[in-house]
Design a protein around this motif. Structure first.
Motif, PDB file in Angstrom:
ATOM      1  N   ALA A   1      15.263  -2.740  -2.078  1.00 32.45           N
ATOM      2  CA  ALA A   1      15.041  -1.402  -2.645  1.00 32.45           C
ATOM      3  C   ALA A   1      13.829  -1.408  -3.567  1.00 32.45           C
ATOM      4  O   ALA A   1      13.004  -0.496  -3.524  1.00 32.45           O
ATOM      5  CB  ALA A   1      16.282  -0.930  -3.389  1.00 32.45           C
ATOM      6  N   ASP A   2      13.709  -2.467  -4.395  1.00 30.24           N
ATOM      7  CA  ASP A   2      12.556  -2.571  -5.298  1.00 30.24           C
ATOM      8  C   ASP A   2      11.261  -2.739  -4.503  1.00 30.24           C
ATOM      9  O   ASP A   2      10.238  -2.162  -4.856  1.00 30.24           O
ATOM     10  CB  ASP A   2      12.721  -3.733  -6.272  1.00 30.24           C
ATOM     11  N   ALA A   3      11.317  -3.542  -3.447  1.00 35.36           N
ATOM     12  CA  ALA A   3      10.127  -3.751  -2.615  1.00 35.36           C
ATOM     13  C   ALA A   3       9.717  -2.437  -1.950  1.00 35.36           C
ATOM     14  O   ALA A   3       8.534  -2.107  -1.910  1.00 35.36           O
ATOM     15  CB  ALA A   3      10.404  -4.815  -1.561  1.00 35.36           C
ATOM     16  N   GLY A   4      10.686  -1.702  -1.458  1.00 35.28           N
ATOM     17  CA  GLY A   4      10.390  -0.406  -0.850  1.00 35.28           C
ATOM     18  C   GLY A   4       9.781   0.555  -1.851  1.00 35.28           C
ATOM     19  O   GLY A   4       8.813   1.260  -1.549  1.00 35.28           O
ATOM     20  N   GLN A   5      10.328   0.559  -3.057  1.00 32.96           N
ATOM     21  CA  GLN A   5       9.796   1.420  -4.113  1.00 32.96           C
ATOM     22  C   GLN A   5       8.372   1.002  -4.483  1.00 32.96           C
ATOM     23  O   GLN A   5       7.505   1.851  -4.695  1.00 32.96           O
ATOM     24  CB  GLN A   5      10.703   1.388  -5.346  1.00 32.96           C
TER      25      GLN A   5
ATOM     26  N   THR B   1       5.291  12.611   2.271  1.00 31.73           N
ATOM     27  CA  THR B   1       5.579  11.653   3.337  1.00 31.73           C
ATOM     28  C   THR B   1       5.836  10.278   2.748  1.00 31.73           C
ATOM     29  O   THR B   1       6.797   9.592   3.123  1.00 31.73           O
ATOM     30  CB  THR B   1       4.419  11.596   4.345  1.00 31.73           C
ATOM     31  N   VAL B   2       4.997   9.853   1.819  1.00 28.24           N
ATOM     32  CA  VAL B   2       5.172   8.543   1.177  1.00 28.24           C
ATOM     33  C   VAL B   2       6.494   8.497   0.421  1.00 28.24           C
ATOM     34  O   VAL B   2       7.244   7.532   0.526  1.00 28.24           O
ATOM     35  CB  VAL B   2       3.981   8.246   0.243  1.00 28.24           C
ATOM     36  N   ARG B   3       6.798   9.545  -0.307  1.00 33.08           N
ATOM     37  CA  ARG B   3       8.038   9.561  -1.097  1.00 33.08           C
ATOM     38  C   ARG B   3       9.293   9.568  -0.233  1.00 33.08           C
ATOM     39  O   ARG B   3      10.340   9.102  -0.657  1.00 33.08           O
ATOM     40  CB  ARG B   3       8.041  10.770  -2.030  1.00 33.08           C
ATOM     41  N   SER B   4       9.183  10.097   0.976  1.00 32.61           N
ATOM     42  CA  SER B   4      10.358  10.169   1.845  1.00 32.61           C
ATOM     43  C   SER B   4      10.446   8.998   2.825  1.00 32.61           C
ATOM     44  O   SER B   4      11.327   8.968   3.671  1.00 32.61           O
ATOM     45  CB  SER B   4      10.357  11.489   2.619  1.00 32.61           C
ATOM     46  N   MET B   5       9.553   8.014   2.667  1.00 31.73           N
ATOM     47  CA  MET B   5       9.577   6.857   3.558  1.00 31.73           C
ATOM     48  C   MET B   5      10.884   6.087   3.436  1.00 31.73           C
ATOM     49  O   MET B   5      11.437   5.960   2.350  1.00 31.73           O
ATOM     50  CB  MET B   5       8.445   5.884   3.176  1.00 31.73           C
TER      51      MET B   5
END
Length: 131
Positions: A36-40, A118-122
């Motif tokens: 989750a942190d990596a995705g963020q 788009t980036v925020r909803s990845m």
């Protein structure tokens, strides 16, 4: 859903991500970072990269002043350039190419919100596919 992102924007975003990787690696913290942190982190890097891309490309000369980003005339017109110049239409071709690049420079800021959303909803899978 991934939205089409021009190659020039992808390159600028990739530079932003590349700049962040040594910091994380130096900290020796790669094993401590959750998915989750990596995705963020990827989302944040892409958001910052997209902001940088918009500020660089969405200004006068953003496309036209950089030969690697300048948008050329369509291939059919490129092939006809010599004939059209011979017919006295060379200035018109140059004006058209400049207009295409100015239009792109004006369009970039308009697409900023779509890019950020788009980036925020990845999803995490989207972030992994980018890496």
């Amino acid at each position: 859903m991934m939205t089409f992102i021009p190659d020039s924007v992808r390159r600028l975003v990739a530079c932003g991500i590349a700049a962040l990787l040594p910091v994380v690696a130096q900290a020796g913290a790669l094993d401590l970072i959750s998915s989750a942190d990596a995705g963020q982190a990827v989302r944040l890097a892409l958001e910052k990269g997209s902001e940088r891309a918009v500020s660089q490309l969405g200004r006068p000369g953003g496309f036209s002043d950089d030969p690697s980003l300048r948008i050329p005339l369509p291939e059919a017109l490129q092939k006809s350039r010599k004939v059209l110049k011979f017919m006295g239409r060379g200035d018109d071709l140059n004006a058209l190419e400049n207009a295409i690049n100015r239009a792109a420079e004006q369009a970039v800021p308009e697409g900023r919100q779509v890019l950020v959303e788009t980036v925020r909803s990845m999803t995490l899978a989207d972030a992994k596919s980018i890496l």
